[in-house]
Design an enzyme around this catalytic site. Sequence first.
Site, PDB file in Angstrom:
ATOM      1  N   LYS A   6      -5.295  -5.544  -4.837  1.00 45.60           N
ATOM      2  CA  LYS A   6      -6.221  -6.302  -3.701  1.00 45.60           C
ATOM      3  C   LYS A   6      -7.463  -5.278  -3.521  1.00 45.60           C
ATOM      4  O   LYS A   6      -7.542  -3.984  -3.846  1.00 45.60           O
ATOM      5  CB  LYS A   6      -5.551  -6.578  -2.393  1.00 45.60           C
ATOM      6  CG  LYS A   6      -4.923  -5.248  -1.838  1.00 45.60           C
ATOM      7  CD  LYS A   6      -4.113  -5.456  -0.539  1.00 45.60           C
ATOM      8  CE  LYS A   6      -3.441  -4.533   0.162  1.00 45.60           C
ATOM      9  NZ  LYS A   6      -4.549  -3.709   0.871  1.00 45.60           N
ATOM     10  N   CYS A  53      -3.322  -3.684   6.843  1.00 50.10           N
ATOM     11  CA  CYS A  53      -3.097  -4.357   5.615  1.00 50.10           C
ATOM     12  C   CYS A  53      -2.051  -5.359   5.763  1.00 50.10           C
ATOM     13  O   CYS A  53      -1.940  -6.485   5.270  1.00 50.10           O
ATOM     14  CB  CYS A  53      -3.079  -3.489   4.145  1.00 50.10           C
ATOM     15  SG  CYS A  53      -4.671  -2.753   3.926  1.00 50.10           S
ATOM     16  N   ASP A  58       0.706  -1.341  -0.014  1.00 50.61           N
ATOM     17  CA  ASP A  58      -0.081   0.073   0.133  1.00 50.61           C
ATOM     18  C   ASP A  58       0.799   1.178  -0.081  1.00 50.61           C
ATOM     19  O   ASP A  58       0.165   2.305   0.622  1.00 50.61           O
ATOM     20  CB  ASP A  58      -1.002   0.064   1.197  1.00 50.61           C
ATOM     21  CG  ASP A  58      -1.888  -0.838   1.044  1.00 50.61           C
ATOM     22  OD1 ASP A  58      -2.223  -1.680   0.060  1.00 50.61           O
ATOM     23  OD2 ASP A  58      -2.796  -1.233   1.984  1.00 50.61           O
TER      24      ASP A  58
END
Length: 285
Positions: free
Chosen positions: A182, A215, A72
Site C-alpha cells: 500500500k 494504518c 505494517d
Amino acid sequence: MNAPLPASRPDLAHPGPPEIRFGPSAHSAWTLGADGSVSFVRHAPPPRPLRLAATPQPVQIDLARTALVVVDMQNDFCHPEGWFAQKGLDIGAARRPIAVLQTLLPAWRAAGATVLWLNWGIRADRLNLSPTVQFKGKGRADGVGYGERSPLDRGPSLVQGEWGARRIDELEADPADITVHKHRLSGFWDSELDSVLRHQGVSTLLFAGINTDRCVFTTLQDAAFLGYDCVLLEDACATSSPTYVSDGVLYLVRLLHGFVASAADLMPALEAARVSALSSASSAS
C-alpha cells in the site's frame, strides 16, 4: 493384466483434455470443459464456523471466508535500524505485536485460514504521493522522507522491493500467504487489496499489526465501508500514540465499524475448531 482398449474406442484410448480453470481461486473461476464449453459455476468451500468472544457481542466467523490482515510489521517500522528508529522514534510499541503473532499465525494457518500481509511499499519515484503525504513523512528540511535514505543506509525508505518494505524476520511467512503493498494509511486506497480479497472469496477480516490508530484503523474503517465484516484483535495491535487515542479507536470500532476481540480468545477457539474437525474426519472414515 488389463486388456487393451478396443481400437473402436479411440476416445477411451486418448481421453480429451482435462478441465482448465481460469481465475485466481475456486471462489472466482471459470472452467473450460473438454467439450469446449465454459462454466461460470463457482466452487465455494463449505463453511467452517468458529465462535469468538468479542465486544459488543460475540461473533461467529467462517474460517473459509476469513483473512487475518497483518498490517505494517516490516523493517522500516519495527527494526532497530529501520526508518522509524533512525528518526529517533520509539519502536517498542511497533514490536509489541511480534510475540502475539508468533503464536497466532501458525495456529491460524493450521486452521486452514488465510494470512494477508499488508505492508507499505511505495513507488520509488513517489509520483502518486501527494504533497500532504510527502510532507508528513519528512516533516522538516533535514528529515528523511518516503523513498529517501537514512544515515545508516538500508535502502530507500518504504520502497516496494527494498529492505524497509519487507516483513520483519521474526515473523515467518508461508508460501500460501498473500502480500499486498500500500502507499497510504488505508490499504484499500488506490491498491489491489479489495480485488484480491473478493477473488479469494473473503468477506470477513481480522486485523493485527501497527499502528492501531493509523494504518490498522483506517484500513478497517474502509473495509467496513466496503461491506466487509471487521474484527480488531486488540492484543495483536499496538501504537506509540497515547492510550486515550487507542481507547477512542476501540470505541469507534465497537460503535460503528465492527467488533473488538483478542488473540488470547481466538487461540483456544482455533484449537477447539481443529479438534472438532479431526473428530468429524475420524467419524466420517
